[in-house]
Design an enzyme around this catalytic site. Structure first.
Site, PDB file in Angstrom:
ATOM      1  CE  LYS A  23      -2.246   2.858   3.370  1.00 36.33           C
ATOM      2  NZ  LYS A  23      -1.336   3.438   4.315  1.00 36.33           N
ATOM      3  CG  ASN A  24       2.253   2.953   3.496  1.00 31.47           C
ATOM      4  OD1 ASN A  24       1.120   3.353   3.212  1.00 31.47           O
ATOM      5  ND2 ASN A  24       2.642   2.740   4.740  1.00 31.47           N
ATOM      6  NE  ARG A  94       0.542  12.415   6.657  1.00 31.30           N
ATOM      7  CZ  ARG A  94       0.658  13.639   7.106  1.00 31.30           C
ATOM      8  NH1 ARG A  94      -0.414  14.364   7.305  1.00 31.30           N
ATOM      9  NH2 ARG A  94       1.830  14.134   7.392  1.00 31.30           N
ATOM     10  CB  CYS A 118      -4.540   7.162  10.057  1.00 34.13           C
ATOM     11  SG  CYS A 118      -5.164   5.703   9.237  1.00 34.13           S
ATOM     12  NE  ARG A 123       0.435  10.721   9.722  1.00 36.21           N
ATOM     13  CZ  ARG A 123      -0.062   9.784   8.906  1.00 36.21           C
ATOM     14  NH1 ARG A 123      -1.349   9.499   8.929  1.00 36.21           N
ATOM     15  NH2 ARG A 123       0.728   9.129   8.080  1.00 36.21           N
ATOM     16  N   PRO A 124       2.736  16.828  10.823  1.00 35.45           N
ATOM     17  CG  PRO A 124       4.671  17.748  11.777  1.00 35.45           C
ATOM     18  CD  PRO A 124       3.609  16.697  11.993  1.00 35.45           C
ATOM     19  CB  ILE A 125       3.372  18.189   5.227  1.00 30.80           C
ATOM     20  CG1 ILE A 125       2.509  19.448   5.089  1.00 30.80           C
ATOM     21  CG2 ILE A 125       2.510  16.956   5.315  1.00 30.80           C
ATOM     22  CD1 ILE A 125       1.794  19.520   3.737  1.00 30.80           C
ATOM     23  CG  ASP A 126       7.780  20.488   9.463  1.00 30.44           C
ATOM     24  OD1 ASP A 126       7.132  19.430   9.551  1.00 30.44           O
ATOM     25  OD2 ASP A 126       8.853  20.665  10.079  1.00 30.44           O
ATOM     26  CG  ASP A 306       2.737   1.755   9.406  1.00 31.54           C
ATOM     27  OD1 ASP A 306       2.395   2.686  10.152  1.00 31.54           O
ATOM     28  OD2 ASP A 306       3.175   1.931   8.255  1.00 31.54           O
ATOM     29  CB  ILE A 328       7.189   6.726  14.393  1.00 35.42           C
ATOM     30  CG1 ILE A 328       8.333   5.705  14.285  1.00 35.42           C
ATOM     31  CG2 ILE A 328       6.974   7.470  13.076  1.00 35.42           C
ATOM     32  CD1 ILE A 328       9.655   6.222  13.800  1.00 35.42           C
ATOM     33  NE  ARG A 398      -6.934   5.473   4.267  1.00 36.16           N
ATOM     34  CZ  ARG A 398      -5.971   5.873   5.094  1.00 36.16           C
ATOM     35  NH1 ARG A 398      -6.253   6.183   6.322  1.00 36.16           N
ATOM     36  NH2 ARG A 398      -4.733   5.986   4.672  1.00 36.16           N
TER      37      ARG A 398
HETATM   38  N1  EPU Z   1       7.331  14.510  10.351  1.00 33.60           N
HETATM   39  C1  EPU Z   1       7.492  15.836  10.608  1.00 33.60           C
HETATM   40  N2  EPU Z   1       7.458  16.706   9.553  1.00 33.60           N
HETATM   41  C2  EPU Z   1       7.245  16.287   8.274  1.00 33.60           C
HETATM   42  C3  EPU Z   1       7.071  14.915   8.025  1.00 33.60           C
HETATM   43  C4  EPU Z   1       7.115  14.040   9.084  1.00 33.60           C
HETATM   44  O1  EPU Z   1       7.677  16.243  11.745  1.00 33.60           O
HETATM   45  O2  EPU Z   1       7.224  17.130   7.375  1.00 33.60           O
HETATM   46  C5  EPU Z   1       7.384  13.536  11.476  1.00 33.60           C
HETATM   47  C6  EPU Z   1       6.054  12.804  11.660  1.00 33.60           C
HETATM   48  O3  EPU Z   1       5.162  13.547  12.450  1.00 33.60           O
HETATM   49  C7  EPU Z   1       6.494  11.515  12.297  1.00 33.60           C
HETATM   50  C8  EPU Z   1       7.855  11.255  11.640  1.00 33.60           C
HETATM   51  O4  EPU Z   1       8.275  12.504  11.116  1.00 33.60           O
HETATM   52  O5  EPU Z   1       6.674  11.689  13.672  1.00 33.60           O
HETATM   53  C9  EPU Z   1       7.859  10.240  10.534  1.00 33.60           C
HETATM   54  O6  EPU Z   1       6.841  10.532   9.604  1.00 33.60           O
HETATM   55  P1  EPU Z   1       6.930  10.154   8.065  1.00 33.60           P
HETATM   56  O7  EPU Z   1       6.928  11.405   7.256  1.00 33.60           O
HETATM   57  O8  EPU Z   1       8.045   9.192   7.858  1.00 33.60           O
HETATM   58  O9  EPU Z   1       5.548   9.414   7.845  1.00 33.60           O
HETATM   59  P2  EPU Z   1       4.587   9.516   6.600  1.00 33.60           P
HETATM   60  O10 EPU Z   1       5.384   9.581   5.345  1.00 33.60           O
HETATM   61  O11 EPU Z   1       3.552  10.562   6.806  1.00 33.60           O
HETATM   62  C10 EPU Z   1       4.511   6.958   6.207  1.00 33.60           C
HETATM   63  C11 EPU Z   1       3.442   5.920   6.090  1.00 33.60           C
HETATM   64  C12 EPU Z   1       2.839   5.662   7.458  1.00 33.60           C
HETATM   65  C13 EPU Z   1       3.938   5.218   8.405  1.00 33.60           C
HETATM   66  C14 EPU Z   1       5.055   6.261   8.444  1.00 33.60           C
HETATM   67  C15 EPU Z   1       6.247   5.845   9.284  1.00 33.60           C
HETATM   68  C16 EPU Z   1       2.575   6.329   3.883  1.00 33.60           C
HETATM   69  C17 EPU Z   1       1.470   6.832   3.040  1.00 33.60           C
HETATM   70  N3  EPU Z   1       2.406   6.413   5.192  1.00 33.60           N
HETATM   71  O12 EPU Z   1       3.867   8.127   6.685  1.00 33.60           O
HETATM   72  O13 EPU Z   1       1.925   4.590   7.275  1.00 33.60           O
HETATM   73  O14 EPU Z   1       3.414   5.060   9.699  1.00 33.60           O
HETATM   74  O15 EPU Z   1       5.525   6.508   7.096  1.00 33.60           O
HETATM   75  O16 EPU Z   1       6.783   4.660   8.803  1.00 33.60           O
HETATM   76  O17 EPU Z   1       3.580   5.834   3.384  1.00 33.60           O
HETATM   77  C18 EPU Z   1       0.023   3.301   7.728  1.00 33.60           C
HETATM   78  O18 EPU Z   1       0.289   2.651   6.708  1.00 33.60           O
HETATM   79  O19 EPU Z   1      -0.831   2.938   8.582  1.00 33.60           O
HETATM   80  C19 EPU Z   1       0.745   4.544   7.971  1.00 33.60           C
HETATM   81  C20 EPU Z   1       0.304   5.477   8.803  1.00 33.60           C
END
Ligand code: EPU
Length: 420
Positions: A23-24, A94, A118, A123-126, A306, A328, A398
């Protein structure tokens, strides 16, 4: 009226199950496909709601999506139009944020709503946005909508404060057409990132180092269509392995890459789960008298966040006290409240859960508050005495392709029921 999953617990699992595509990886590969200038064929696509929502977004962009077979899509962006993405589909997952990197990379402009998905705490995207800015883009946020634009993106060196999966992939996609060289330092190393880099390279991009913490992208002028097969879903695989550890007579989990599951498999071994690992499958045998273990979630190759929720359910069966530390998403413990309702002895606080076992679970009416919480409740339902009704199963849909069908084939008593 609501469709729920109803599980009558206590039935042993016996047989084989085939794991679907990741999925991811899929949720990034589909947006990445629009970077090509011709059709991209993807096989191993899981039949999950996230894919349907991404296909709906592609339709909004006038991208042709053809379903050749259940798990085979052809995405043709030849007649694509770069429109504002503000439909409901964007807020349902997301990963719609991958259209930021893909559209910015292709057109130097994207306007879209804040992505959904979820709730696991903030879950910031900064880091995504800082990456785009480092490539020369301007980011404006207004009334829930991001506008990101650049005359021409220019390669740069970007150090990620956190090794974020999403930021790494988004920056990779934005950089494939940029002028010159982009270097992502402290990049995330998840297998899904390698899969996306592989697709981009098949299109003609130059992405090197994916799977290590330094990724180098040399910008190109033209990317073409290609064929790609998605890697197996290590989280779906891990979930079925955990279910088997709880309830197997003998279960073979097929179509896996065992190296992607090392952190889980070594923990299960420590617990006393009996299993044989083969090249692309793992066989789990009935395992009694499991021992408590401690878990700390970490970026890959550490223990996957996960899989934390499904594993927590299994720990209720283990003798002794287990500690689960979530580094995480420190607030990712909603499943514990539902498990408590089913009789689990769990305490949660400060990014940590303590599970005292063994503890019998009893069927109840529970709610899948997020995708992996849902998975943990399915594990619990299989283990419990009596009947478990799981509500809000759209979260489960999902990310798990036909979970009820796959479990029924293994001998579980699980069905979809419509209730008031
Ligand atoms: N973070 C920030 N700023 C950012 C991005 C991330 O502070 O701009 C923090 C997050 O808040 C978190 C950490 O960095 O504490 C790691 O987040 P990451 O960006 O790696 O996660 P993600 O890309 O949003 C993906 C998976 C998640 C999985 C995480 C960690 C996808 C679509 N989602 O999320 O999967 O938990 O990596 O491995 O690939 C799931 O499948 O249930 C799921 C939530």
């Amino acid at each position: 009226m609501e469709e729920i999953l109803r599980i009558e617990g206590g039935h042993y699992l016996d047989g084989e199950v085939k794991i679907s595509g990741a999925k991811n990886a899929t949720v990034a590969l589909i947006p990445a496909a629009i970077l090509a200038n011709g059709p991209v064929a993807i096989v191993g696509v899981p039949q999950i709601a996230d894919v349907d929502n991404l296909a709906a977004i592609l339709n909004e962009l006038n991208v042709m999506v053809t379903k050749v077979a259940d798990d085979h899509l052809i995405i043709d962006p030849t007649n694509m139009v770069n429109r504002t993405l503000d439909s409901a589909a964007v807020t349902k997952l997301r990963a719609s944020y991958y259209f930021m990197g893909a559209l910015l990379g292709k057109y130097g402009y994207v306007k879209m709503k804040m992505p959904g998905g979820c709730y696991l705490g903030p879950r910031p995207i900064d880091l995504h946005l800082k990456g785009f800015e480092a490539l020369g883009a301007k980011v404006v946020y207004d009334k829930g909508c991001y506008t990101i634009s650049a005359e021409k993106l220019k390669g740069n060196k970007i150090f990620l404060d956190i090794a974020s999966v999403g930021a790494t992939i988004n920056i990779m996609m934005a950089a494939v057409y940029a002028d010159g060289r982009t270097i992502i330092e402290n990049a995330a190393k998840e297998p899904e990132i390698i899969d996306v880099a592989t697709l981009l390279n098949k299109m003609g991009a130059s992405v090197k180092g994916a799977g290590t913490n330094v990724i180098t992208i040399d910008g190109r002028d033209h990317l073409m269509g290609c064929f790609h097969e998605i890697i197996p879903d290590r989280i779906e695989a891990g979930t079925f392995i955990i279910m088997a550890a709880a309830m197997a007579k003998k279960v073979v989990v097929k179509n896996i890459i065992p190296a992607h599951l090392e952190a889980l498999l070594s923990k299960l071994e420590e617990m006393g789960v009996k299993m044989d690992v083969d090249v692309d499958s793992v066989t789990i045998y009935q395992s009694d008298d499991l021992k408590a273990v401690d878990i700390k979630t970490l970026p890959y190759p550490g223990f996957a966040t996960d899989l934390q929720a499904p594993l927590t359910t299994l720990l209720t069966k283990c003798q002794g006290e287990s500690e689960v530390r979530e580094t995480i998403y420190p607030e990712r413990f909603k499943h514990c409240l539902e498990l408590q309702r089913m009789g689990a002895n769990i305490e949660v606080g400060n990014g940590e859960a303590t599970i005292k076992g063994p503890c019998k679970l009893y069927g109840d009416s529970v709610s899948a508050t997020d995708l992996r919480c849902g998975a943990s409740l399915v594990v619990a339902g299989l283990m419990a005495d009596g009947t478990t009704d799981i509500h809000d199963i759209y979260h489960i849909e999902r990310g798990y392709a036909g979970i009820d069908v796959k479990l029924s084939a293994l001998g579980a008593n699980i069905k979809r029921v419509v209730v008031e």
